[in-house]
Design a protein around this motif. Structure first.
Motif, PDB file in Angstrom:
ATOM      1  N   THR A 283       0.829  -1.203   0.000  1.00 52.47           N
ATOM      2  CA  THR A 283       0.000   0.000   0.000  1.00 52.47           C
ATOM      3  C   THR A 283       0.863   1.253   0.000  1.00 52.47           C
ATOM      4  OG1 THR A 283      -1.797  -1.109   1.163  1.00 52.47           O
ATOM      5  CG2 THR A 283      -1.763   1.280   1.274  1.00 52.47           C
ATOM      6  N   LEU A 284       0.459   2.187  -0.831  1.00 52.08           N
ATOM      7  CA  LEU A 284       1.160   3.468  -0.925  1.00 52.08           C
ATOM      8  C   LEU A 284       0.172   4.565  -0.542  1.00 52.08           C
ATOM      9  CD1 LEU A 284       4.001   4.371  -1.833  1.00 52.08           C
ATOM     10  CD2 LEU A 284       3.054   4.785  -4.106  1.00 52.08           C
ATOM     11  N   GLN A 285       0.611   5.498   0.303  1.00 52.68           N
ATOM     12  CA  GLN A 285      -0.279   6.581   0.717  1.00 52.68           C
ATOM     13  C   GLN A 285       0.523   7.823   1.049  1.00 52.68           C
ATOM     14  OE1 GLN A 285      -3.032   5.562   3.833  1.00 52.68           O
ATOM     15  NE2 GLN A 285      -3.835   7.624   4.020  1.00 52.68           N
ATOM     16  N   GLY A 286       0.041   8.961   0.573  1.00 53.89           N
ATOM     17  CA  GLY A 286       0.673  10.214   0.938  1.00 53.89           C
ATOM     18  C   GLY A 286       1.144  11.006  -0.270  1.00 53.89           C
ATOM     19  N   PHE A 287       1.982  11.995   0.029  1.00 55.80           N
ATOM     20  CA  PHE A 287       2.494  12.921  -0.987  1.00 55.80           C
ATOM     21  C   PHE A 287       4.009  12.749  -1.106  1.00 55.80           C
ATOM     22  CE2 PHE A 287      -1.326  14.766   0.783  1.00 55.80           C
ATOM     23  CZ  PHE A 287      -1.991  15.324  -0.307  1.00 55.80           C
ATOM     24  N   PRO A 288       4.549  12.957  -2.281  1.00 56.22           N
ATOM     25  CA  PRO A 288       6.004  12.862  -2.419  1.00 56.22           C
ATOM     26  C   PRO A 288       6.698  14.131  -1.947  1.00 56.22           C
ATOM     27  CG  PRO A 288       5.042  13.460  -4.508  1.00 56.22           C
ATOM     28  CD  PRO A 288       3.883  13.243  -3.561  1.00 56.22           C
ATOM     29  N   THR A 289       7.972  13.998  -1.661  1.00 53.99           N
ATOM     30  CA  THR A 289       8.832  15.161  -1.484  1.00 53.99           C
ATOM     31  C   THR A 289       9.649  15.302  -2.764  1.00 53.99           C
ATOM     32  OG1 THR A 289      10.574  13.840  -0.448  1.00 53.99           O
ATOM     33  CG2 THR A 289       8.958  14.877   1.014  1.00 53.99           C
ATOM     34  N   VAL A 290      10.102  16.521  -3.042  1.00 50.67           N
ATOM     35  CA  VAL A 290      10.824  16.769  -4.299  1.00 50.67           C
ATOM     36  C   VAL A 290      12.050  17.624  -4.006  1.00 50.67           C
ATOM     37  CG1 VAL A 290      10.677  17.642  -6.664  1.00 50.67           C
ATOM     38  CG2 VAL A 290       8.621  16.737  -5.537  1.00 50.67           C
ATOM     39  N   ALA A 291      13.168  17.236  -4.598  1.00 54.65           N
ATOM     40  CA  ALA A 291      14.389  18.037  -4.492  1.00 54.65           C
ATOM     41  C   ALA A 291      15.103  18.001  -5.832  1.00 54.65           C
ATOM     42  CB  ALA A 291      15.295  17.500  -3.395  1.00 54.65           C
ATOM     43  N   GLY A 292      15.726  19.105  -6.175  1.00 51.70           N
ATOM     44  CA  GLY A 292      16.555  19.134  -7.382  1.00 51.70           C
ATOM     45  C   GLY A 292      17.925  18.567  -7.049  1.00 51.70           C
ATOM     46  N   ALA A 293      18.411  17.620  -7.871  1.00 51.91           N
ATOM     47  CA  ALA A 293      19.719  17.007  -7.625  1.00 51.91           C
ATOM     48  C   ALA A 293      20.810  17.934  -8.154  1.00 51.91           C
ATOM     49  CB  ALA A 293      19.788  15.637  -8.285  1.00 51.91           C
ATOM     50  N   GLY A 294      21.579  18.533  -7.257  1.00 51.99           N
ATOM     51  CA  GLY A 294      22.640  19.466  -7.654  1.00 51.99           C
ATOM     52  C   GLY A 294      23.692  18.766  -8.486  1.00 51.99           C
ATOM     53  N   ASN A 295      23.957  19.294  -9.663  1.00 51.82           N
ATOM     54  CA  ASN A 295      24.918  18.703 -10.589  1.00 51.82           C
ATOM     55  C   ASN A 295      24.595  17.227 -10.889  1.00 51.82           C
ATOM     56  OD1 ASN A 295      26.490  21.110 -10.666  1.00 51.82           O
ATOM     57  ND2 ASN A 295      27.472  20.522  -8.730  1.00 51.82           N
ATOM     58  N   GLY A 296      23.307  16.908 -10.800  1.00 45.43           N
ATOM     59  CA  GLY A 296      22.901  15.532 -11.092  1.00 45.43           C
ATOM     60  C   GLY A 296      23.164  14.562  -9.967  1.00 45.43           C
ATOM     61  N   SER A 297      23.605  15.041  -8.830  1.00 38.99           N
ATOM     62  CA  SER A 297      23.926  14.156  -7.713  1.00 38.99           C
ATOM     63  C   SER A 297      22.876  14.306  -6.618  1.00 38.99           C
ATOM     64  CB  SER A 297      25.309  14.506  -7.135  1.00 38.99           C
ATOM     65  OG  SER A 297      25.512  13.791  -5.931  1.00 38.99           O
ATOM     66  N   PRO A 298      22.250  13.186  -6.174  1.00 37.27           N
ATOM     67  CA  PRO A 298      21.252  13.281  -5.100  1.00 37.27           C
ATOM     68  C   PRO A 298      21.851  13.695  -3.763  1.00 37.27           C
ATOM     69  CG  PRO A 298      21.725  10.984  -5.625  1.00 37.27           C
ATOM     70  CD  PRO A 298      22.411  11.810  -6.664  1.00 37.27           C
ATOM     71  N   ASP A 299      23.187  13.596  -3.639  1.00 36.59           N
ATOM     72  CA  ASP A 299      23.829  14.009  -2.387  1.00 36.59           C
ATOM     73  C   ASP A 299      23.969  15.529  -2.292  1.00 36.59           C
ATOM     74  OD1 ASP A 299      24.129  11.354  -1.632  1.00 36.59           O
ATOM     75  OD2 ASP A 299      26.071  11.179  -2.633  1.00 36.59           O
ATOM     76  N   HIS A 300      23.799  16.202  -3.414  1.00 39.44           N
ATOM     77  CA  HIS A 300      23.872  17.659  -3.416  1.00 39.44           C
ATOM     78  C   HIS A 300      22.553  18.182  -3.978  1.00 39.44           C
ATOM     79  CE1 HIS A 300      28.088  16.248  -3.634  1.00 39.44           C
ATOM     80  NE2 HIS A 300      28.359  17.304  -2.865  1.00 39.44           N
ATOM     81  N   ASN A 301      21.506  18.021  -3.182  1.00 44.69           N
ATOM     82  CA  ASN A 301      20.194  18.390  -3.714  1.00 44.69           C
ATOM     83  C   ASN A 301      19.668  19.679  -3.089  1.00 44.69           C
ATOM     84  OD1 ASN A 301      18.871  17.672  -1.223  1.00 44.69           O
ATOM     85  ND2 ASN A 301      18.959  15.522  -1.845  1.00 44.69           N
ATOM     86  N   LEU A 302      18.682  20.244  -3.782  1.00 49.14           N
ATOM     87  CA  LEU A 302      18.033  21.461  -3.320  1.00 49.14           C
ATOM     88  C   LEU A 302      16.549  21.136  -3.100  1.00 49.14           C
ATOM     89  CD1 LEU A 302      17.993  24.565  -2.847  1.00 49.14           C
ATOM     90  CD2 LEU A 302      17.470  24.793  -5.310  1.00 49.14           C
TER      91      LEU A 302
END
Length: 217
Positions: free
Chosen positions: A111-130
């Protein structure tokens, strides 16, 4: 002499007859009060108490149905595919809006429920996201996903206007991201790209719909 003996025998015979007659008439010895003595009958044995009829045992009530339901999807159960541009989106030259599918890739329903969170991946890296400021649209309800089934969410951005690098109505500088990091409730963070182009948006804001079994337009 013969005459006297005959009389005596006659008297004896008469006496015997009287005795026999008395016995045959049912005369019985009497008690002290003159009433006929009645032989006492043996005391009756007390009756054994009647056994109550067996009452059929009632069947035990059925136990409660286990409450429960389908477990929440976990990170290893889902795959978030690349986004594609939505049919309905704000005017402009930027990304506008995208639709993102989440698929249950396991052999078990979840079961899936809720809303997603969103971040921009800085330089394409998820470790440097906004992280983008999110606004929720609609009501979150539980979506049961059979193996292979999908749930969907729609991300609507503040769109970039104009040509070339474009501009933001707010006066901010447009931002572009090769990939985004989408957080799925209970099922981790997933890096996604667009199936055509890159993400371009203004003001680092996004409106997100709750996950749904119906694909948004």
């Amino acid at each position: 002499m013969h005459h006297t003996t005959g009389v005596a025998r006659t008297a004896a015979v008469l006496a015997a007859a009287v005795t026999v007659t008395a016995l045959m008439t049912g005369c019985t010895p009497t008690g002290e009060d003159g009433a006929a003595a009645v032989p006492s009958s043996p005391a009756s044995a007390p009756s054994a108490p009647a056994k109550p009829s067996a009452t059929p045992k009632a069947s035990p009530p059925a136990g409660p149905t286990p409450a429960g339901g389908t477990k929440a999807c976990t990170t290893g159960q889902v795959k978030v595919s690349d986004a594609h541009q939505a049919d309905v989106r704000p005017t402009g030259t930027g990304t506008g809006a995208v639709v993102v599918p989440v698929t249950n890739t396991s052999a078990h329903p979840c079961t899936l429920q809720g809303f997603p969170t969103v971040a921009g991946a800085g330089n394409g890296s998820p470790d440097h996201n906004l992280p983008l400021a999110t606004t929720h649209s609609g009501t979150a309800t539980a979506v049961s996903l059979a193996p292979g089934a999908r749930a969907w969410t729609k991300l609507t951005f503040v769109n970039v206007q104009g040509e070339a690098d474009g501009y933001c109505v707010s006066g901010a500088t447009p931002a572009t991201f090769p990939t985004l990091v989408l957080g799925v409730p209970g099922a981790g963070s997933h890096q996604i790209a667009m199936d055509d182009g890159i993400f371009a948006e203004c003001d680092n804001k996004v409106t997100v719909t709750a996950f749904s079994s119906a694909k948004p337009s």
